[in-house]
Design a protein around this motif. Structure first.
Motif, PDB file in Angstrom:
ATOM      1  N   LEU A  96      24.986  -1.230  16.665  1.00 34.65           N
ATOM      2  CA  LEU A  96      24.065  -2.255  17.794  1.00 34.65           C
ATOM      3  C   LEU A  96      23.837  -4.057  17.670  1.00 34.65           C
ATOM      4  CD1 LEU A  96      20.719   0.039  17.760  1.00 34.65           C
ATOM      5  CD2 LEU A  96      22.214  -0.783  19.527  1.00 34.65           C
ATOM      6  N   GLN A  97      24.146  -4.232  16.320  1.00 33.35           N
ATOM      7  CA  GLN A  97      23.522  -5.963  16.167  1.00 33.35           C
ATOM      8  C   GLN A  97      24.865  -6.207  16.644  1.00 33.35           C
ATOM      9  OE1 GLN A  97      22.914  -7.183  11.824  1.00 33.35           O
ATOM     10  NE2 GLN A  97      24.838  -7.236  12.098  1.00 33.35           N
ATOM     11  N   GLU A  98      26.367  -6.126  16.238  1.00 34.95           N
ATOM     12  CA  GLU A  98      28.044  -6.727  16.451  1.00 34.95           C
ATOM     13  C   GLU A  98      27.892  -6.976  18.193  1.00 34.95           C
ATOM     14  OE1 GLU A  98      31.200  -5.992  13.765  1.00 34.95           O
ATOM     15  OE2 GLU A  98      30.425  -4.238  14.656  1.00 34.95           O
ATOM     16  N   PHE A  99      27.077  -5.065  18.662  1.00 35.89           N
ATOM     17  CA  PHE A  99      26.825  -6.091  20.388  1.00 35.89           C
ATOM     18  C   PHE A  99      26.005  -7.391  20.905  1.00 35.89           C
ATOM     19  CE2 PHE A  99      24.085  -4.484  24.712  1.00 35.89           C
ATOM     20  CZ  PHE A  99      25.640  -4.433  24.942  1.00 35.89           C
ATOM     21  N   GLY A 100      24.326  -6.894  20.180  1.00 38.95           N
ATOM     22  CA  GLY A 100      23.886  -7.553  20.629  1.00 38.95           C
ATOM     23  C   GLY A 100      24.277  -9.355  20.214  1.00 38.95           C
ATOM     24  N   ASP A 101      24.705  -9.667  19.240  1.00 41.16           N
ATOM     25  CA  ASP A 101      25.724 -10.625  18.428  1.00 41.16           C
ATOM     26  C   ASP A 101      26.896 -10.693  19.728  1.00 41.16           C
ATOM     27  OD1 ASP A 101      23.303 -10.916  16.791  1.00 41.16           O
ATOM     28  OD2 ASP A 101      24.880 -10.836  15.381  1.00 41.16           O
ATOM     29  N   ARG A 102      27.565 -10.034  20.027  1.00 43.57           N
ATOM     30  CA  ARG A 102      28.950 -10.691  20.472  1.00 43.57           C
ATOM     31  C   ARG A 102      28.327 -10.772  22.735  1.00 43.57           C
ATOM     32  NH1 ARG A 102      34.416  -7.173  21.245  1.00 43.57           N
ATOM     33  NH2 ARG A 102      35.523  -8.524  22.656  1.00 43.57           N
ATOM     34  N   HIS A 103      27.686  -9.158  22.801  1.00 40.42           N
ATOM     35  CA  HIS A 103      27.456  -9.326  24.134  1.00 40.42           C
ATOM     36  C   HIS A 103      26.061  -9.733  25.083  1.00 40.42           C
ATOM     37  CE1 HIS A 103      31.602  -7.061  24.626  1.00 40.42           C
ATOM     38  NE2 HIS A 103      31.340  -6.409  23.155  1.00 40.42           N
ATOM     39  N   VAL A 104      24.888  -9.510  24.138  1.00 43.01           N
ATOM     40  CA  VAL A 104      23.756 -10.300  24.273  1.00 43.01           C
ATOM     41  C   VAL A 104      23.139 -11.656  24.353  1.00 43.01           C
ATOM     42  CG1 VAL A 104      20.960  -9.988  25.026  1.00 43.01           C
ATOM     43  CG2 VAL A 104      23.178  -7.840  23.919  1.00 43.01           C
ATOM     44  N   LEU A 105      23.640 -12.296  22.860  1.00 42.61           N
ATOM     45  CA  LEU A 105      23.342 -13.297  22.584  1.00 42.61           C
ATOM     46  C   LEU A 105      24.776 -14.581  22.660  1.00 42.61           C
ATOM     47  CD1 LEU A 105      21.514 -11.925  18.365  1.00 42.61           C
ATOM     48  CD2 LEU A 105      20.494 -13.060  21.544  1.00 42.61           C
ATOM     49  N   GLY A 106      25.728 -13.675  22.649  1.00 41.68           N
ATOM     50  CA  GLY A 106      26.668 -14.498  22.587  1.00 41.68           C
ATOM     51  C   GLY A 106      27.903 -13.905  23.998  1.00 41.68           C
ATOM     52  N   ASP A 107      29.168 -14.388  24.391  1.00 46.21           N
ATOM     53  CA  ASP A 107      29.793 -14.554  25.007  1.00 46.21           C
ATOM     54  C   ASP A 107      30.271 -13.603  25.626  1.00 46.21           C
ATOM     55  OD1 ASP A 107      31.654 -15.910  23.541  1.00 46.21           O
ATOM     56  OD2 ASP A 107      31.843 -17.407  24.591  1.00 46.21           O
ATOM     57  N   GLY A 108      30.250 -12.763  24.621  1.00 49.66           N
ATOM     58  CA  GLY A 108      31.423 -11.247  24.444  1.00 49.66           C
ATOM     59  C   GLY A 108      32.577 -12.158  23.786  1.00 49.66           C
ATOM     60  N   ALA A 109      33.190 -12.882  23.243  1.00 46.50           N
ATOM     61  CA  ALA A 109      34.792 -13.030  22.737  1.00 46.50           C
ATOM     62  C   ALA A 109      34.142 -12.172  21.319  1.00 46.50           C
ATOM     63  CB  ALA A 109      34.249 -14.515  22.431  1.00 46.50           C
ATOM     64  N   VAL A 110      35.442 -12.037  21.183  1.00 44.61           N
ATOM     65  CA  VAL A 110      35.558 -11.716  19.455  1.00 44.61           C
ATOM     66  C   VAL A 110      35.672 -12.897  18.734  1.00 44.61           C
ATOM     67  CG1 VAL A 110      36.830 -10.244  17.564  1.00 44.61           C
ATOM     68  CG2 VAL A 110      36.352  -9.672  19.983  1.00 44.61           C
ATOM     69  N   THR A 111      34.894 -13.128  17.390  1.00 41.94           N
ATOM     70  CA  THR A 111      34.678 -14.365  16.551  1.00 41.94           C
ATOM     71  C   THR A 111      34.199 -14.094  14.799  1.00 41.94           C
ATOM     72  OG1 THR A 111      34.551 -16.994  16.093  1.00 41.94           O
ATOM     73  CG2 THR A 111      32.640 -15.036  17.628  1.00 41.94           C
ATOM     74  N   ALA A 112      34.843 -14.564  13.710  1.00 42.31           N
ATOM     75  CA  ALA A 112      34.110 -14.845  12.911  1.00 42.31           C
ATOM     76  C   ALA A 112      33.941 -15.385  11.919  1.00 42.31           C
ATOM     77  CB  ALA A 112      36.059 -15.062  11.803  1.00 42.31           C
ATOM     78  N   THR A 113      32.741 -16.613  13.158  1.00 34.05           N
ATOM     79  CA  THR A 113      32.568 -16.911  12.641  1.00 34.05           C
ATOM     80  C   THR A 113      31.352 -17.628  13.558  1.00 34.05           C
ATOM     81  OG1 THR A 113      32.494 -20.011  12.188  1.00 34.05           O
ATOM     82  CG2 THR A 113      33.856 -19.254  14.333  1.00 34.05           C
ATOM     83  N   ALA A 114      31.146 -18.388  13.835  1.00 35.88           N
ATOM     84  CA  ALA A 114      29.513 -19.001  15.040  1.00 35.88           C
ATOM     85  C   ALA A 114      28.900 -20.237  15.022  1.00 35.88           C
ATOM     86  CB  ALA A 114      28.500 -18.213  13.722  1.00 35.88           C
ATOM     87  N   ALA A 115      28.380 -20.612  16.328  1.00 34.56           N
ATOM     88  CA  ALA A 115      28.218 -22.077  15.880  1.00 34.56           C
ATOM     89  C   ALA A 115      26.475 -22.241  14.962  1.00 34.56           C
ATOM     90  CB  ALA A 115      27.476 -22.367  17.500  1.00 34.56           C
ATOM     91  N   ALA A 116      26.968 -23.517  14.421  1.00 39.90           N
ATOM     92  CA  ALA A 116      25.411 -23.411  13.676  1.00 39.90           C
ATOM     93  C   ALA A 116      24.268 -23.042  14.749  1.00 39.90           C
ATOM     94  CB  ALA A 116      25.437 -25.270  13.508  1.00 39.90           C
ATOM     95  N   SER A 117      24.010 -23.473  15.877  1.00 37.83           N
ATOM     96  CA  SER A 117      23.226 -23.490  16.046  1.00 37.83           C
ATOM     97  C   SER A 117      22.581 -21.980  16.691  1.00 37.83           C
ATOM     98  CB  SER A 117      22.584 -24.328  17.677  1.00 37.83           C
ATOM     99  OG  SER A 117      24.096 -23.537  18.633  1.00 37.83           O
TER     100      SER A 117
END
Length: 292
Positions: A96-117
């Motif tokens: 659920l966390q991965e889904f939320g981080d990637r598809h709800v809070l993010g743009d759907g891309a697979v990434t091993a990092t994240a923006a500072a913001s």
């Protein structure tokens, strides 16, 4: 809805929802997994009414997800702890966390990092001042290591994965995943500065979701003087809501580092890490400042 009310008696999804069928219940399990085990603490963290929380805790105890352990007789007070059955929900929380981080809070891309913001980076930095989950993990050396240090300070760097040549190939497309490359450089830089960390009063450990045999092969290849800890199920990450990503059917940690004091409390956090080698020297400065 009661479990007995579900007509699809052979469907595991339907039956599981009969146990954890509303979002409050998942959040209660999330808080308990993260170390908030007492009624008042859970209520304060979630802002849920006492009646609603009582109902959900009672429901989870009845279904064997939680167990009540007394810590006070007068007045009667209890800790709520995950059972083995309850720990079976941790991968669900991670998904659920991965889904939320990637598809709800993010743009759907697979990434091993994240923006500072990003919300992910904010979550990591919000750990400063909080004690880490007291989870035991197998080390590549064969012993078990508690995440909280027994004494002294500890640098815990989480990395996606590093492999010795010939031991196992990286997943296809690994180099195309932002932030995935650099695990070997990060680890060998920690090895280069290991004596300086020890002199400053801090132990170094690395954590990945690799098996211990894979870590052992890499540690030997890279000449690492410290232990790597295997968290194949991301138990630590689930308890602490650490950012992770999924590639080739495996959950992996995004690159992030925590500095723990002797009580296991986070005193400094790094996320995102865009310069793996530079992050090591930055962490060494933080150790000297905070632990010196």
């Amino acid at each position: 809805m009661r479990r007995d009310d579900l007509t699809d008696a052979t469907c595991g999804i339907a039956q599981a929802l009969g146990v954890v069928g509303d979002w409050w219940t998942f959040l209660v399990v999330r808080e308990v997994a993260g170390g908030t085990t007492r009624f008042d603490g859970i209520q304060a963290a979630l802002g849920i009414s006492r009646r609603a929380l009582t109902e959900r805790l009672t429901h989870l105890v009845e279904h064997g997800v939680l167990v009540r352990t007394p810590y006070s007789e007068r007045p009667p007070r209890h800790d709520y702890l995950l059972t083995a059955k309850g720990e079976g929900l941790l991968p669900v929380l991670l998904a659920l966390q991965e889904f939320g981080d990637r598809h709800v809070l993010g743009d759907g891309a697979v990434t091993a990092t994240a923006a500072a913001s990003s919300a992910e980076a904010q979550r990591v930095h919000d750990l400063v001042g909080h004690r880490v989950a007291d989870v035991g993990l197998p080390a590549h050396t064969g012993d078990e290591v508690r995440l909280r240090p027994a004494e002294g300070w500890r640098v815990v760097y989480f990395f996606p994965g590093a492999f010795a040549p010939g031991a196992q190939a990286y997943p296809a497309g690994w180099g195309d995943i932002p932030g995935a490359a650099g695990c070997t450089l990060e680890s060998t830089t920690y090895a280069t500065h290991h004596d300086e960390f020890v002199a400053a009063g801090a132990e170094v450990v690395g954590v990945s979701s690799q098996r211990t045999d894979q870590q052992a092969a890499f540690a030997e290849h890279a000449g690492l003087p410290f232990r790597l800890l295997s968290d194949v199920d991301l138990r630590v990450g689930t308890a602490m809501r650490l950012p992770a990503f999924r590639v080739a059917g495996t959950d992996r940690y995004k690159r992030q580092t925590l500095l723990l004091d002797p009580t296991g409390t986070v005193r400094h956090a790094q996320m995102p890490i865009t310069d793996p080698a530079g992050s090591v020297t930055e962490m060494l400065s933080a150790v000297r400042e905070l632990a010196g």
